[in-house]
Design a protein around this motif. Structure first.
Motif, mmCIF file in Angstrom:
data_model
loop_
_atom_site.group_PDB
_atom_site.id
_atom_site.type_symbol
_atom_site.label_atom_id
_atom_site.label_comp_id
_atom_site.label_asym_id
_atom_site.label_seq_id
_atom_site.Cartn_x
_atom_site.Cartn_y
_atom_site.Cartn_z
ATOM 1 N N HIS A 87 -2.407 9.364 -1.106
ATOM 2 C CA HIS A 87 -2.172 8.435 0.089
ATOM 3 C C HIS A 87 -3.582 8.235 0.716
ATOM 4 O O HIS A 87 -4.095 8.995 1.506
ATOM 5 C CB HIS A 87 -1.333 9.357 1.261
ATOM 6 C CG HIS A 87 -1.153 8.620 2.362
ATOM 7 N ND1 HIS A 87 -0.893 9.051 3.502
ATOM 8 C CD2 HIS A 87 -1.149 7.001 2.385
ATOM 9 C CE1 HIS A 87 -1.027 8.203 4.519
ATOM 10 N NE2 HIS A 87 -0.848 6.819 3.967
ATOM 11 N N VAL A 88 -4.090 7.097 0.397
ATOM 12 C CA VAL A 88 -5.624 6.675 0.892
ATOM 13 C C VAL A 88 -5.304 5.342 1.335
ATOM 14 O O VAL A 88 -4.846 4.391 0.749
ATOM 15 C CB VAL A 88 -6.441 6.751 -0.026
ATOM 16 C CG1 VAL A 88 -7.756 6.310 0.302
ATOM 17 C CG2 VAL A 88 -6.766 8.256 -0.567
ATOM 18 N N VAL A 89 -5.881 5.078 2.520
ATOM 19 C CA VAL A 89 -5.796 3.648 3.134
ATOM 20 C C VAL A 89 -7.322 3.222 3.409
ATOM 21 O O VAL A 89 -7.954 3.917 4.160
ATOM 22 C CB VAL A 89 -4.875 3.747 4.421
ATOM 23 C CG1 VAL A 89 -4.883 2.421 5.180
ATOM 24 C CG2 VAL A 89 -3.355 4.053 4.025
ATOM 25 N N GLN A 90 -7.695 1.992 3.048
ATOM 26 C CA GLN A 90 -9.082 1.363 3.482
ATOM 27 C C GLN A 90 -8.743 -0.147 3.689
ATOM 28 O O GLN A 90 -8.317 -0.845 3.044
ATOM 29 C CB GLN A 90 -9.877 1.650 2.146
ATOM 30 C CG GLN A 90 -10.452 2.932 1.977
ATOM 31 C CD GLN A 90 -11.573 3.104 0.943
ATOM 32 O OE1 GLN A 90 -11.957 2.185 0.463
ATOM 33 N NE2 GLN A 90 -11.768 4.250 0.843
ATOM 34 N N ARG A 91 -8.669 -0.476 5.041
ATOM 35 C CA ARG A 91 -8.300 -1.736 5.200
ATOM 36 C C ARG A 91 -9.875 -2.187 6.227
ATOM 37 O O ARG A 91 -10.387 -1.509 7.037
ATOM 38 C CB ARG A 91 -7.317 -1.861 6.400
ATOM 39 C CG ARG A 91 -5.759 -1.408 5.859
ATOM 40 C CD ARG A 91 -4.867 -1.656 6.669
ATOM 41 N NE ARG A 91 -3.500 -1.348 6.325
ATOM 42 C CZ ARG A 91 -2.761 -0.208 6.613
ATOM 43 N NH1 ARG A 91 -3.320 0.747 7.443
ATOM 44 N NH2 ARG A 91 -1.738 0.009 5.980
ATOM 45 N N PRO A 92 -10.077 -3.428 5.962
ATOM 46 C CA PRO A 92 -11.162 -4.037 6.664
ATOM 47 C C PRO A 92 -10.749 -4.559 7.956
ATOM 48 O O PRO A 92 -9.753 -4.564 8.465
ATOM 49 C CB PRO A 92 -11.688 -5.429 5.743
ATOM 50 C CG PRO A 92 -10.205 -5.627 5.261
ATOM 51 C CD PRO A 92 -9.577 -4.403 4.795
ATOM 52 N N ALA A 93 -11.907 -4.749 8.796
ATOM 53 C CA ALA A 93 -11.753 -5.120 10.569
ATOM 54 C C ALA A 93 -10.910 -6.518 10.157
ATOM 55 O O ALA A 93 -11.067 -7.322 9.437
ATOM 56 C CB ALA A 93 -13.121 -5.275 11.059
ATOM 57 N N ARG A 94 -10.186 -6.732 11.381
ATOM 58 C CA ARG A 94 -9.342 -7.720 11.471
ATOM 59 C C ARG A 94 -8.354 -8.159 10.323
ATOM 60 O O ARG A 94 -8.132 -9.413 9.960
ATOM 61 C CB ARG A 94 -10.301 -9.115 11.895
ATOM 62 C CG ARG A 94 -11.073 -8.877 13.153
ATOM 63 C CD ARG A 94 -11.867 -9.973 13.505
ATOM 64 N NE ARG A 94 -12.640 -9.550 15.001
ATOM 65 C CZ ARG A 94 -13.813 -9.077 15.022
ATOM 66 N NH1 ARG A 94 -14.241 -8.590 13.759
ATOM 67 N NH2 ARG A 94 -14.180 -8.588 16.303
ATOM 68 N N THR A 95 -7.922 -7.353 9.563
ATOM 69 C CA THR A 95 -7.005 -7.633 8.743
ATOM 70 C C THR A 95 -5.816 -7.908 9.018
ATOM 71 O O THR A 95 -5.391 -7.553 10.139
ATOM 72 C CB THR A 95 -6.871 -6.268 7.517
ATOM 73 O OG1 THR A 95 -5.809 -6.691 6.424
ATOM 74 C CG2 THR A 95 -6.360 -5.105 8.511
ATOM 75 N N THR A 96 -5.082 -9.032 8.239
ATOM 76 C CA THR A 96 -3.983 -9.433 8.628
ATOM 77 C C THR A 96 -2.955 -8.916 7.980
ATOM 78 O O THR A 96 -1.635 -9.003 7.954
ATOM 79 C CB THR A 96 -3.754 -11.014 8.252
ATOM 80 O OG1 THR A 96 -4.064 -11.234 6.884
ATOM 81 C CG2 THR A 96 -4.843 -11.785 8.965
ATOM 82 N N ASP A 97 -3.263 -7.547 7.031
ATOM 83 C CA ASP A 97 -2.161 -6.790 6.231
ATOM 84 C C ASP A 97 -1.282 -6.150 7.377
ATOM 85 O O ASP A 97 -1.640 -5.590 8.298
ATOM 86 C CB ASP A 97 -3.125 -5.993 5.300
ATOM 87 C CG ASP A 97 -2.055 -5.070 4.723
ATOM 88 O OD1 ASP A 97 -0.934 -5.250 4.297
ATOM 89 O OD2 ASP A 97 -2.560 -3.731 4.573
ATOM 90 N N LEU A 98 -0.164 -6.234 7.123
ATOM 91 C CA LEU A 98 0.960 -5.610 7.892
ATOM 92 C C LEU A 98 0.807 -6.175 9.563
ATOM 93 O O LEU A 98 1.006 -5.385 10.380
ATOM 94 C CB LEU A 98 0.743 -4.084 7.797
ATOM 95 C CG LEU A 98 1.163 -3.715 6.377
ATOM 96 C CD1 LEU A 98 1.097 -2.254 6.345
ATOM 97 C CD2 LEU A 98 2.825 -4.047 6.064
ATOM 98 N N ARG A 99 0.243 -7.202 9.743
ATOM 99 C CA ARG A 99 -0.064 -7.747 11.210
ATOM 100 C C ARG A 99 -1.049 -6.643 11.676
ATOM 101 O O ARG A 99 -0.836 -6.805 13.293
ATOM 102 C CB ARG A 99 1.240 -8.089 11.917
ATOM 103 C CG ARG A 99 2.080 -9.085 11.134
ATOM 104 C CD ARG A 99 3.053 -9.661 12.061
ATOM 105 N NE ARG A 99 3.880 -8.758 12.675
ATOM 106 C CZ ARG A 99 4.130 -8.631 14.092
ATOM 107 N NH1 ARG A 99 3.425 -9.539 14.978
ATOM 108 N NH2 ARG A 99 4.860 -7.668 14.451
#
Length: 283
Positions: free
Chosen positions: A33-45
């Motif tokens: 379980h590892v999460v890496q999301r960029p700033a202002r991602t629209t992933d999952l709103r």
């Protein structure tokens, strides 16, 4: 034992709940379980939603500004809309964690600046109240119907109240501008009924107008003028449901020079006219 659960709530039929869950779930014993999301991602709103996690057991981490924060039971973290997100389970002792992605409508006075501009990492000596609210939310999500949407909002609100009252922040090394920008945001909200210029706001923070505008947008996620406008509309919403004043009187009291401009801004932000909004709350 490895377990995971993902539950989505449909958009509520009533659009004015102070908070509402969008996506909830949990991971237990899963080292991947590892999460890496960029700033202002629209992933999952997540450019629009808060993202709250809290740890019930095991270990994990949050990465922020090139530093890793190790988390265990009773710890948690809150990302505001638009922030980059990097976190994960410890590979040898993966966490048992619950999460909720949620929308807010007028909760700024309660949440304050937590999760705005930087992740808010916290610790709670007693996690059972959050756990109870979360388990009830999960139960609702497993067999959801529209008759339960008010209950979902109430449970989330109760969870957030416990969090705000009982969580202690884990100190982060802060960008020097964060505290000043947070104070400026509080100043704007407290003085939204008066004629504030961008220069007034920048002067209060102690910065030049260009630097203040850039830093405010980067930390709060919106421009100072947009934040001022939202503060005035929020105040107007409160007056619409708590006073008998006319729309023109409320426009003036909320800091708008013209009622026509107030109606235009209110409709753009709330997607209905002030009178329509008021009618929703009539007995």
């Amino acid at each position: 034992m490895q377990e995971q659960e993902h539950l989505f709530f449909p958009q509520p039929a009533f659009p004015h709940y102070p908070c509402y869950p969008d996506y909830i779930g949990g991971f237990s014993g899963i080292p991947s379980h590892v999460v890496q999301r960029p700033a202002r991602t629209t992933d999952l709103r997540l450019d629009q939603l808060y993202n709250l996690h809290f740890v019930l057991g095991g270990r994990g981490y949050v990465d922020w500004r090139d530093q890793r924060y190790e988390l265990g039971i009773g710890d948690g973290f809150l990302y505001g809309p638009g922030l980059p997100q990097r976190y994960g389970a410890d590979r040898d002792n993966p966490w048992d964690i619950r999460w909720v992605h949620f929308a807010t409508n007028g909760l700024e006075s309660m949440l304050g600046t937590r999760g705005m501009g930087e992740v808010w990492i916290f610790h709670m000596k007693e996690i059972s109240k959050l756990h109870r609210c979360m388990e009830e939310l999960l139960a609702l999500g497993r067999a959801f119907d529209l008759e339960q949407e008010a209950r979902a909002s109430v449970l989330l609100y109760e969870l957030l109240v416990h969090l705000m009252k009982e969580a202690a922040p884990i100190a982060l090394p802060r960008e020097t501008a964060v505290s000043s920008i947070h104070r400026a945001a509080d100043y704007i909200r407290a003085n939204c009924t008066v004629a504030l210029t961008l220069a007034d706001m920048a002067e209060y923070a102690g910065y030049s107008v260009p630097y203040f505008s850039r830093k405010f947008h980067g930390i709060i996620g919106k421009t100072p003028t947009a934040y001022l406008l939202e503060s005035r509309v929020l105040l107007a919403k409160q007056m619409l449901v708590s006073t008998p004043w006319t729309v023109k009187e409320i426009a003036s009291a909320a800091g708008f020079a013209q009622s026509s401009y107030f109606i235009h801004c209110f409709k753009r932000l709330v997607h209905m006219t002030p009178e329509q909004f008021r009618s929703h709350f009539k007995p």
